[in-house]
Structure formats: C-alpha cells, structure tokens
Write a protein that holds these residues in place. Sequence first.
Motif, PDB file in Angstrom:
ATOM      1  N   TYR A 158       0.826  -1.215   0.000  1.00 50.73           N
ATOM      2  CA  TYR A 158       0.000   0.000   0.000  1.00 50.73           C
ATOM      3  C   TYR A 158       0.858   1.262   0.000  1.00 50.73           C
ATOM      4  N   PHE A 214       1.045   1.281  -5.249  1.00 50.58           N
ATOM      5  CA  PHE A 214      -0.353   0.860  -5.194  1.00 50.58           C
ATOM      6  C   PHE A 214      -1.299   2.000  -5.568  1.00 50.58           C
ATOM      7  N   PHE A 215      -1.032   3.180  -5.057  1.00 52.20           N
ATOM      8  CA  PHE A 215      -1.955   4.292  -5.291  1.00 52.20           C
ATOM      9  C   PHE A 215      -1.640   5.034  -6.592  1.00 52.20           C
ATOM     10  N   TYR A 250      -4.432   7.710  -7.854  1.00 54.19           N
ATOM     11  CA  TYR A 250      -5.572   7.864  -6.934  1.00 54.19           C
ATOM     12  C   TYR A 250      -5.629   9.342  -6.581  1.00 54.19           C
ATOM     13  N   TRP A 270     -16.701  11.665  -4.682  1.00 49.39           N
ATOM     14  CA  TRP A 270     -17.326  11.087  -3.482  1.00 49.39           C
ATOM     15  C   TRP A 270     -18.411  11.982  -2.902  1.00 49.39           C
ATOM     16  N   SER A 305      -1.766   2.444   5.416  1.00 50.15           N
ATOM     17  CA  SER A 305      -0.793   2.970   4.455  1.00 50.15           C
ATOM     18  C   SER A 305      -0.173   4.300   4.903  1.00 50.15           C
ATOM     19  N   ASN A 363      -3.999   0.116  11.896  1.00 52.00           N
ATOM     20  CA  ASN A 363      -4.585  -1.081  11.301  1.00 52.00           C
ATOM     21  C   ASN A 363      -6.059  -1.198  11.702  1.00 52.00           C
ATOM     22  N   ASN A 371      -9.185  -7.127   2.890  1.00 53.80           N
ATOM     23  CA  ASN A 371      -7.725  -7.237   2.850  1.00 53.80           C
ATOM     24  C   ASN A 371      -7.156  -7.911   4.097  1.00 53.80           C
TER      25      ASN A 371
HETATM   26  C1  LIG Z   1      -9.102  -0.418  -2.235  1.00 49.97           C
HETATM   27  S1  LIG Z   1      -8.495   0.792  -1.147  1.00 49.97           S
HETATM   28  C2  LIG Z   1     -10.015   1.647  -0.718  1.00 49.97           C
HETATM   29  C3  LIG Z   1      -9.777   3.067  -0.259  1.00 49.97           C
HETATM   30  C4  LIG Z   1     -11.042   3.848   0.015  1.00 49.97           C
HETATM   31  N1  LIG Z   1     -11.812   3.287   1.126  1.00 49.97           N
HETATM   32  C5  LIG Z   1     -11.876   3.893  -1.244  1.00 49.97           C
HETATM   33  O1  LIG Z   1     -12.926   3.238  -1.292  1.00 49.97           O
HETATM   34  O2  LIG Z   1     -11.458   4.589  -2.183  1.00 49.97           O
HETATM   35  C6  LIG Z   1      -8.146  -0.136   0.312  1.00 49.97           C
HETATM   36  C7  LIG Z   1      -7.598   0.718   1.427  1.00 49.97           C
HETATM   37  O3  LIG Z   1      -7.514  -0.068   2.608  1.00 49.97           O
HETATM   38  C8  LIG Z   1      -6.266   0.181   3.223  1.00 49.97           C
HETATM   39  N2  LIG Z   1      -5.983  -0.989   4.047  1.00 49.97           N
HETATM   40  C9  LIG Z   1      -5.620  -2.230   3.643  1.00 49.97           C
HETATM   41  N3  LIG Z   1      -5.461  -3.039   4.688  1.00 49.97           N
HETATM   42  C10 LIG Z   1      -5.760  -2.317   5.791  1.00 49.97           C
HETATM   43  C11 LIG Z   1      -5.777  -2.594   7.177  1.00 49.97           C
HETATM   44  N4  LIG Z   1      -5.470  -3.809   7.651  1.00 49.97           N
HETATM   45  N5  LIG Z   1      -6.118  -1.601   8.029  1.00 49.97           N
HETATM   46  C12 LIG Z   1      -6.407  -0.365   7.570  1.00 49.97           C
HETATM   47  N6  LIG Z   1      -6.405  -0.039   6.268  1.00 49.97           N
HETATM   48  C13 LIG Z   1      -6.086  -1.001   5.383  1.00 49.97           C
HETATM   49  C14 LIG Z   1      -5.318   0.425   2.059  1.00 49.97           C
HETATM   50  O4  LIG Z   1      -4.159   1.107   2.436  1.00 49.97           O
HETATM   51  C15 LIG Z   1      -6.216   1.249   1.128  1.00 49.97           C
HETATM   52  O5  LIG Z   1      -6.171   2.612   1.428  1.00 49.97           O
END
Ligand SMILES: C[S@@+](CC[C@H](N)C(=O)[O-])C[C@H]1O[C@@H](n2cnc3c(N)ncnc32)[C@H](O)[C@@H]1O
Length: 218
Positions: A35, A39-40, A51, A57, A105, A124, A147
Amino acid sequence: MYKIDMLKGLPKTKRDIAKRGESKTPEIIRIAREYGEEFFDGDRKYGYGGYRYDGRWIPVAKDIVEHYKLKAGDRVLDIGCAKGFLLKDLLQVCPGLIVEGIDVSEYAIEHVEPEVKDFVRVQNATDLSEYSDGYFAAVLAINTIHNLPKEQLLATLKEIQRISSGNAYVQVDSYLTPEGKELFESWVLTAEYHDYPDGWIELFKKAGYTGGYNWTIV
Ligand SMILES: C[S@@+](CC[C@H](N)C(=O)[O-])C[C@H]1O[C@@H](n2cnc3c(N)ncnc32)[C@H](O)[C@@H]1O
C-alpha cells in the motif's frame, strides 16, 4: 443487517481486468500489498494507477449523511480512508461533523487531503479497541476489510459492530458465478478473503453485524 448500495453516486468506471490478469505476478502482489506509492499512484498493474481527488465522493457523502441522519457534532470513522477523499467530502456536505480516518498505508496518510490531515492516522483496522461501545454515529469500511485474513476480518467486523452499534457500512469483494470468481481471482491483488454473497452473509451473521453492506463485483 441489510444490503444497500451506498456507492451508487460514484461514476461507473470500466476496469481493464483482462490486462491486469495477464500481468499479475507474486512480485506485483507483494508490492501492491505494501500500500505504498506504487499501489496508489504507480503503474496500473500495482493498483489504482493514480488515486487523485476529483470530487466524485460528494454524492456518496450526501447519501451517507442522509442515511445515517448525520449532523454537526456526530462522529464518523472511515476505516481504510486512504487519502481522505470521502472524509473531505463528508465535511463539505455536513460541516461540523467530527471525522476520523485510519489506514494502514503511511503513503496514503502522508498524501491525505489537507482539509482532513488532522483527523487521520496510520492504524490497522484490526485495532479499534480504543473506541468505546457506540462511540461513532457511523463507521464506514469501503473495500478495505477483505484485505484481512478471515479470523482478523471476523474480529474486526465484531469491533465495527461494537463501536457503531450497527450504524455501519461495509463494502467487500464478491462474485456471483464460478466464471465471475475465476475472473476475480485472475484480477485481485490485495484481498486476503473473498466469497460469494452467501458466504459473506454467514460471516456477517457470525460477527453479529447488523449494519449495511454491499459487494464490489469486478
Ligand atoms: C481499495 S483501497 C479503498 C480506499 C477507500 N476506502 C476507497 O474506497 O477509495 C483499500 C484501502 O484499505 C487500506 N488498508 C488495507 N489493509 C488495511 C488494514 N489492515 N487496516 C487499515 N487499512 C487497510 C489500504 O491502504 C487502502 O487505502
């Protein structure tokens, strides 16, 4: 628990699924799961391929404010807030809302929208223990908790339920047919857990989750 499409206001984007499926390698998955910048904002093969905030939104934020009847002074948590686009738009739609965002991230949090930089931090999703029961008027986790591995996901869903009293929305990866599952598996980079809707609903029930949910179907 109820199905609701809280993201219906987002413009429909066309994903080039076949292209990424062909180029997916363990190294690309490893990099995506960091991440970080790749990734972004790196090449599309690692994730978003850019991104950037574009106001898309805002209609979603309006629907969330309306659905959860949010008003100034209410607290909202966005789990996996990334660069804070939704939080920024929630504040614009409902000034006075108390927004919080967490994301694993460091890159996303470093590049968060300036309007919400004081309200987000690297954390997290598995660690929500600091919040008391029913602390938030709404908790959102959009395309984030899939995830996590299954046991952590289950524990996190229980925590989302606890701190939101069921005023929550989760959107997760799913598929409707064996062909859809195959396509999804050839495309997915980061999801650790995914299932058909029935499997997800079982998991929601096991967690005692009573909030809203919907699927992201590739
Ligand atoms: C697909 S993106 C979605 C971002 C945003 N919610 C959107 O819909 O545009 C997934 C997000 O979840 C975060 N992420 C992944 N695993 C995570 C975790 N264990 N705890 C917190 N954030 C997490 C990633 O860094 C990323 O920003």
